[in-house]
Design an enzyme around this catalytic site. Structure first.
Site, PDB file in Angstrom:
ATOM      1  NE  ARG A  75      67.233 -28.401  82.033  1.00  0.00           N
ATOM      2  CZ  ARG A  75      67.342 -27.106  82.317  1.00  0.00           C
ATOM      3  NH1 ARG A  75      68.492 -26.493  82.112  1.00  0.00           N
ATOM      4  NH2 ARG A  75      66.308 -26.434  82.790  1.00  0.00           N
ATOM      5  CD  GLU A  76      64.401 -32.096  85.460  1.00  0.00           C
ATOM      6  OE1 GLU A  76      64.102 -32.211  86.661  1.00  0.00           O
ATOM      7  OE2 GLU A  76      64.407 -31.009  84.857  1.00  0.00           O
TER       8      GLU A  76
ATOM      9  N   GLY B  37      59.251 -35.715  77.540  1.00  0.00           N
ATOM     10  CA  GLY B  37      57.872 -35.245  77.638  1.00  0.00           C
ATOM     11  C   GLY B  37      57.778 -33.880  78.285  1.00  0.00           C
TER      12      GLY B  37
ATOM     13  CB  ILE C 192      56.850 -28.710  82.222  1.00  0.00           C
ATOM     14  CG1 ILE C 192      58.225 -28.167  82.661  1.00  0.00           C
ATOM     15  CG2 ILE C 192      55.788 -28.316  83.246  1.00  0.00           C
ATOM     16  CD1 ILE C 192      58.694 -28.678  84.011  1.00  0.00           C
TER      17      ILE C 192
ATOM     18  CB  ALA D 126      49.195 -20.570  90.300  1.00  0.00           C
TER      19      ALA D 126
ATOM     20  N   GLY E 229      51.892 -17.164  86.930  1.00  0.00           N
ATOM     21  CA  GLY E 229      52.421 -17.092  85.577  1.00  0.00           C
ATOM     22  C   GLY E 229      53.730 -17.844  85.414  1.00  0.00           C
TER      23      GLY E 229
ATOM     24  CG  HIS F 150      18.337 -36.674  71.315  1.00  0.00           C
ATOM     25  ND1 HIS F 150      18.308 -35.653  72.239  1.00  0.00           N
ATOM     26  CD2 HIS F 150      17.419 -37.590  71.716  1.00  0.00           C
ATOM     27  CE1 HIS F 150      17.391 -35.936  73.161  1.00  0.00           C
ATOM     28  NE2 HIS F 150      16.844 -37.107  72.863  1.00  0.00           N
TER      29      HIS F 150
END
Length: 467
Positions: free
Chosen positions: A36-37, A40, A42, A270, A272, A446
């Protein structure tokens, strides 16, 4: 089979949805996706990818600010926020277009609109509130993802109080910024804005930052964040956000009930995420929802025959790579492939792209002890690694946890430069059920940062060479 009849229809094209659809097509199934948007989801558009583009700018700026230690003189450094955001959006757009190309290449039908279950094997498609078509499928996979959680009294307004979306396209650089929540999303934004010069305060309700990580790593991360100038308030809640004309006054309450307040130009929430379970037709089905997440079995099957759910919609860990893997397992099981193994979440690495980076896989030391294991724990500091010192990145540590009785690697935890790239080595080791002997006998090149992984294993058994 008609143009509206499919073997598999996937609702949502995030990292779980588009991968599931492509794998279905590869297996010879007639597949379609409903979006719908943004192709990919969010992750590509408003999460994983654009945040990493922003954080890359922060990394470059950090190098410039320390250029003198490398013998390079740099003067007149400034940040063009508009260009920083523009680059991030261009990266997101490029990869979103790439998803559309992959779907087309694999002959997956793309359907523009919102998908909703309307009966056995039926999916109603609508656009702008109007029904445009109905498609049918033997198998319907819900991959509708999740969105930012909103707490009562702390609602975002998109201007002064941001979610991740507004934080990705800031119109101004806040002089003072409050970040509510110190999980991966919160800390990544805190790192970005702090690096670009904002006075950042982080509030976390738990007793430590990055609370899902190993306690020892969390403590090292907090120390590093404070050294970079962040203010950290643990065991604290934001009890009120009062919006004024151009700033926000936040009231904090600690565990003892003591309150304090401060003013900020902007606030990022932020705290959750919640699953997108609304308006997709779950009502009238046998599908069970627990705290906004759809319940599924080990092959992503819901209680409703022919309906599956993957990714963030089904709960933690909320990781793009988890969603992609679930999508593949789900579709391969549908196609009748042999030897389809359920996903073991203990083998899923987690990465936080803050500064310094944090990465982990498997059990923390605390969780391993609670599970009853007798442990062998190894540690190796970045300061003991030649490549880390040469890079000018001597701060950090790699920690490995083993079952003392069997030698099974139970978990690995890292903090420091590029650990989000290093962790895949331990991810492979866990998937292969590697023991300490296998890792000890592996030759690490190394000079590389990966040598610390070897030394950490050796240290768990008292055999470390360079520490």
């Amino acid at each position: 089979m008609s143009d509206t009849d499919f073997d598999v229809v996937v609702v949502g094209t995030g990292p779980g949805g588009y991968v599931a659809a492509i794998r279905a097509a590869q297996l010879g199934l007639k597949a379609a996706v409903v979006e719908r948007e943004h192709f990919g989801g969010i992750c590509l558009n408003w999460g994983c990818i654009p945040t990493k583009a922003l954080l890359r700018t922060a990394d470059v700026l950090d190098l410039i600010n320390h250029a003198d230690s490398f013998g390079i003189k740099v003067e007149g450094v400034s940040v063009d926020l508009e260009k920083v955001v523009k680059r991030s959006r261009q990266v997101a757009a490029q990869l979103s277009g790439g998803v559309q190309h992959l779907l087309k290449k694999n002959k997956v039908t793309t359907i523009d609109g919102h998908g909703k279950l309307t009966g056995a094997g039926k999916l109603e498609i609508s656009k702008d509130g109007k029904v445009t078509s109905t498609v049918t499928a033997k198998h319907i996979i819900l991959a509708t993802g999740a969105r930012a959680r909103v707490l009562p009294g702390l609602e975002p307004d998109g201007k002064l109080i941001w979610t991740y979306k507004e934080a990705l396209v800031p119109d101004v650089m806040p002089k003072k910024l409050l970040v509510v929540g110190s999980g991966a999303i919160g800390i990544e934004f805190a790192s970005f804005f702090n690096a670009l010069g904002a006075d950042v305060t982080v509030v976390e309700v738990m007793d430590r930052v990055l609370p899902v990580e190993d306690a020892e790593i969390s403590a090292m991360a907090e120390k590093a964040f404070k050294k970079l100038g962040m203010k950290i308030h643990k065991g604290t809640t934001v009890s009120e956000l009062k919006k004024l004309a151009s700033n926000v006054t936040a009231t904090f309450t600690d565990k003892k009930g003591k309150t304090s307040s401060d003013s900020f130009d902007r606030v990022i929430l932020a705290v959750g995420i919640v699953g997108n379970v609304e308006d997709i037709g779950l009502e009238g089905t046998k599908i069970k929802v627990d705290r906004t997440h759809v319940e599924v079995d080990e092959y992503s099957r819901t209680a409703e025959p022919g309906v599956y759910a993957i990714g963030d919609l089904t709960g933690p860990p909320w990781l793009a790579h988890k969603a992609s893997h679930e999508g593949v397992i789900c579709v391969e099981k549908i196609a009748g492939e042999k030897d389809v193994h359920p996903l073991n979440t203990k083998n899923i690495p987690g990465c936080t792209y803050c500064h310094p980076q944090v990465a982990s896989v498997g059990l923390t030391e605390e969780a391993a002890k609670e599970a009853g294991y007798e442990l062998k724990v190894g540690r190796f500091p970045f300061i003991g690694n030649g490549k880390a010192v040469a890079l000018g990145e001597p701060e950090g540590m790699i920690k490995t946890i083993f079952d003392a009785k069997t030698g099974e690697m139970l978990g690995a935890h890292m903090i420091g430069t590029e650990v989000t790239e290093l962790i895949q080595g331990y991810g492979i080791a866990k998937t292969l059920e590697t023991t300490e002997i296998d890792l000890m006998h592996t030759v690490f090149p190394h000079p590389t940062l990966s040598e610390m992984m070897h030394e950490s294993v050796l240290d768990a058994y008292g055999k470390a060479i360079h520490f």
